[in-house]
Enzyme design. Structure first.
Site, PDB file in Angstrom:
ATOM      1  N   GLN A 114       0.820  -1.210   0.000  1.00 23.25           N
ATOM      2  CA  GLN A 114       0.000   0.000   0.000  1.00 23.25           C
ATOM      3  C   GLN A 114       0.860   1.269   0.000  1.00 23.25           C
ATOM      4  O   GLN A 114       0.465   2.283  -0.585  1.00 23.25           O
ATOM      5  CB  GLN A 114      -0.896  -0.025   1.251  1.00 23.25           C
ATOM      6  CG  GLN A 114      -2.098   0.885   1.184  1.00 23.25           C
ATOM      7  CD  GLN A 114      -3.246   0.300   0.381  1.00 23.25           C
ATOM      8  OE1 GLN A 114      -3.586  -0.851   0.536  1.00 23.25           O
ATOM      9  NE2 GLN A 114      -3.839   1.114  -0.469  1.00 23.25           N
ATOM     10  N   LYS A 129      -2.769  -0.880   6.635  1.00 24.38           N
ATOM     11  CA  LYS A 129      -3.728  -1.945   6.324  1.00 24.38           C
ATOM     12  C   LYS A 129      -4.173  -2.578   7.636  1.00 24.38           C
ATOM     13  O   LYS A 129      -3.454  -2.498   8.627  1.00 24.38           O
ATOM     14  CB  LYS A 129      -3.073  -3.014   5.428  1.00 24.38           C
ATOM     15  CG  LYS A 129      -4.049  -3.894   4.688  1.00 24.38           C
ATOM     16  CD  LYS A 129      -4.568  -3.265   3.415  1.00 24.38           C
ATOM     17  CE  LYS A 129      -5.693  -4.071   2.829  1.00 24.38           C
ATOM     18  NZ  LYS A 129      -6.091  -3.580   1.493  1.00 24.38           N
ATOM     19  N   GLY A 168     -12.461  -0.214   2.959  1.00 28.77           N
ATOM     20  CA  GLY A 168     -12.865  -1.612   2.811  1.00 28.77           C
ATOM     21  C   GLY A 168     -11.804  -2.450   2.110  1.00 28.77           C
ATOM     22  O   GLY A 168     -10.817  -1.946   1.607  1.00 28.77           O
ATOM     23  N   ASP A 169     -12.012  -3.745   2.130  1.00 29.05           N
ATOM     24  CA  ASP A 169     -11.197  -4.709   1.372  1.00 29.05           C
ATOM     25  C   ASP A 169     -12.040  -5.985   1.372  1.00 29.05           C
ATOM     26  O   ASP A 169     -13.272  -5.906   1.581  1.00 29.05           O
ATOM     27  CB  ASP A 169      -9.826  -4.911   2.041  1.00 29.05           C
ATOM     28  CG  ASP A 169      -8.859  -5.721   1.171  1.00 29.05           C
ATOM     29  OD1 ASP A 169      -8.400  -5.201   0.146  1.00 29.05           O
ATOM     30  OD2 ASP A 169      -8.583  -6.894   1.492  1.00 29.05           O
ATOM     31  N   THR A 212     -12.185   0.554  -8.024  1.00 29.82           N
ATOM     32  CA  THR A 212     -11.040  -0.344  -8.263  1.00 29.82           C
ATOM     33  C   THR A 212     -11.225  -1.073  -9.595  1.00 29.82           C
ATOM     34  O   THR A 212     -10.288  -1.159 -10.403  1.00 29.82           O
ATOM     35  CB  THR A 212     -10.862  -1.335  -7.097  1.00 29.82           C
ATOM     36  OG1 THR A 212     -10.847  -0.588  -5.888  1.00 29.82           O
ATOM     37  CG2 THR A 212      -9.580  -2.114  -7.224  1.00 29.82           C
ATOM     38  N   ASN A 244     -16.439  -7.034  -5.113  1.00 31.21           N
ATOM     39  CA  ASN A 244     -16.495  -5.629  -5.524  1.00 31.21           C
ATOM     40  C   ASN A 244     -15.602  -5.345  -6.740  1.00 31.21           C
ATOM     41  O   ASN A 244     -16.057  -4.743  -7.727  1.00 31.21           O
ATOM     42  CB  ASN A 244     -16.089  -4.748  -4.328  1.00 31.21           C
ATOM     43  CG  ASN A 244     -15.927  -3.297  -4.704  1.00 31.21           C
ATOM     44  OD1 ASN A 244     -14.828  -2.846  -5.019  1.00 31.21           O
ATOM     45  ND2 ASN A 244     -17.011  -2.562  -4.728  1.00 31.21           N
TER      46      ASN A 244
END
Ligand code: NDP
Length: 450
Positions: A114, A129, A168-169, A212, A244
């Site tokens: 990241q 993260k 989010g992830d 994304t 997603n």
């Protein structure tokens, strides 16, 4: 494999010694350090000032107990994590993952990646993260809410709109962000942009949900255009995952003229030679949190195969792995290459193993690494932070245009760095170097004691 540069070998050996039993983190560090060999030839002071020794060590790593009560009244205990990896260019920023596979290694690998990804976006965001080994699958809304509230009851003291801004992830979508935000607000009595991916009624940004997947396609389109004078139009595409990232990659690839013929989840994959009907996938996944195999009930001409790995055996021009880390290995790469794949771009984080990447590069397949190709999510999170600070909202078209421009910019940064550092077209190297140099310079200017 040994490094040619003994200083880099020493840095890697220290990381390996300090982080034993953490294969994902070591894999991510190795890949990045390998890219730095040509950088150190041009910029030896980056070794002399210890920048690389410092960049591989998180500034802070927090673990905590998350206890909550399930619907039957039983107490459950999970482990929560937040890694605040690097704040040289801005507040820590990065998602929260809820999945049973989450552990210290996974969180550190994601946090490390990241740092470079956020730098590449050009926006002022450091790298972080977090997450937990909690499995949202099969849990009621009430259980997910109680888990999220307990998680935030510890996390809130470590984060803030100018300190650390989670998002989010995997396993963390609009529902979870809502519960987390509500608890942060209750605990602090502050309505701030402390999380991104928020709902549109309470400070969220248009396009964040799509970002994304859309960004992945904007990046891939630019890569195809510059490096092959080609585009998505008329191409056959395979996308792994059906979350997603996968859903919005499928939407944009289709809008750009491609035909997406397969998608998957962790149980198996569907193949629809007529082109995936995304409305059906969205009803299953976004509507009722179902399984991808239900697709064939609505589309009988499609087929379902148990086992997610088989998806890479389907013939395609473009492959977009959008599920999880190490989901595409050397044998999968061989199948894709034998079937004539021209481009692979990573929607997920580190989905291709090092062996697979090497095979793609040797075979002349265009390869867009995750750090660059999937940076659209965090870039739009950056735009959400910007709108929150201004207490203002841009239109869908305005955010989408900014996202598009950022993704095109990321491609060109990575491509130029690959040329400048002697590996033209190697976007893995280019992305690592371009992301690194900005952070490295900021660290140098800020001195050593932090
Ligand atoms: P979601 O939770 O929405 O979807 C994840 C998808 O991947 C699901 O279809 C899931 O299937 C599948 N999956 C999860 N684990 C595995 C596994 N072990 N094997 C095969 N399939 C699996 O997550 P996202 O779409 O948000 O994230 C996907 C990837 O993209 C992750 O690597 C994430 O880090 C990365 N990413 C996400 C961003 C975002 O904005 N959301 C930004 C940048 C990167 P199942 O339902 O069966 O678990």
């Amino acid at each position: 494999m040994e490094f040619k540069n003994s200083y880099l070998q020493g840095v890697y050996d220290t990381v390996a010694r300090r982080n034993q039993g953490e294969p994902e983190f070591l894999q991510a560090v190795r890949e990045v350090l390998e890219s730095f060999e040509p950088v150190l030839e041009k910029r030896p002071e980056l070794a002399e000032t210890g920048i690389i020794d410092r960049i591989v060590e998180p500034e802070r790593f927090i673990t905590f107990r998350v206890s909550w009560v399930d619907d039957s009244g039983k107490v459950q205990v999970n482990r929560g994590y937040r890694v605040q990896f690097n704040s040289a260019i801005g507040p820590y920023k990065g998602g929260l993952r809820l999945h049973p596979s989450v552990n210290a290694s996974v969180i550190k690998f994601l946090g490390f990646e990241q740092v470079f990804k956020n730098s590449l976006t050009g926006l002022p965001m450091g790298g972080g993260k977090g997450g937990s080994d909690f499995d949202p699958k099969g849990k009621s809304d009430g259980e997910v809410m109680r888990f999220c509230q307990s998680f935030m009851t510890e996390l809130y003291r470590h984060i803030g709109p100018d300190t650390d801004v989670p998002a989010g992830d995997i396993g963390v979508g609009a529902r979870e962000i809502g519960y987390l935000f509500g608890q942060y607000k209750r605990l602090t009595n502050q309505f701030t942009g402390v999380l991104t991916g928020k709902g549109l009624t309470y400070g969220g940004s248009l396009v964040r949900t799509e970002a994304t997947g859309f960004g992945l396609c904007y990046f891939t389109q630019e890569m195809l255009s510059v490096m092959k004078k080609d585009s998505f139009a008329g191409k056959t595409v395979v996308i792994s995952g059906s979350g997603n990232v996968a859903i919005y990659a499928c939407k944009k690839a289709t809008e750009l003229g491609a035909k997406v013929v397969a998608m998957s989840d962790s149980n198996g994959y569907v193949y629809d030679p007529a082109g995936i009907n995304l409305d059906v996938v969205r009803q299953i996944k976004e509507g009722r949190r179902g399984r991808i195999k239900e697709y064939v009930e609505a589309v009988p001409a499609a087929t379902y195969t148990e086992g997610c790995r088989g998806i890479w055996g389907i013939k395609c021009d473009i492959a977009l792995p959008c599920a999880t880390q190490n989901e595409l290995d050397g044998a999968d790469a061989d199948k894709l290459i034998a079937n004539g794949v021209m481009a692979v771009a990573e929607g997920a984080n580190m989905p291709s193993t090092p062996e697979a990447i090497e095979k793609f590069q040797k075979a002349g397949v265009l390869f867009g690494p995750a750090k660059a190709a999937n940076a659209g999510g965090v870039a739009t999170s950056g735009l959400e932070m910007c709108q929150n600070s201004m207490r203002y909202s841009w239109t869908f078209e305005e955010v989408d245009q900014k996202l598009h421009d950022i993704m095109v910019g990321i491609f060109h940064n990575a491509y130029s760095a690959s040329q400048e550092f002697g590996a033209p077209g190697n976007l893995v190297m280019g992305a690592n170097i371009a992301g690194f140099l900005k952070v490295a310079d900021a660290m140098k200017w800020q001195g050593v004691a932090y």
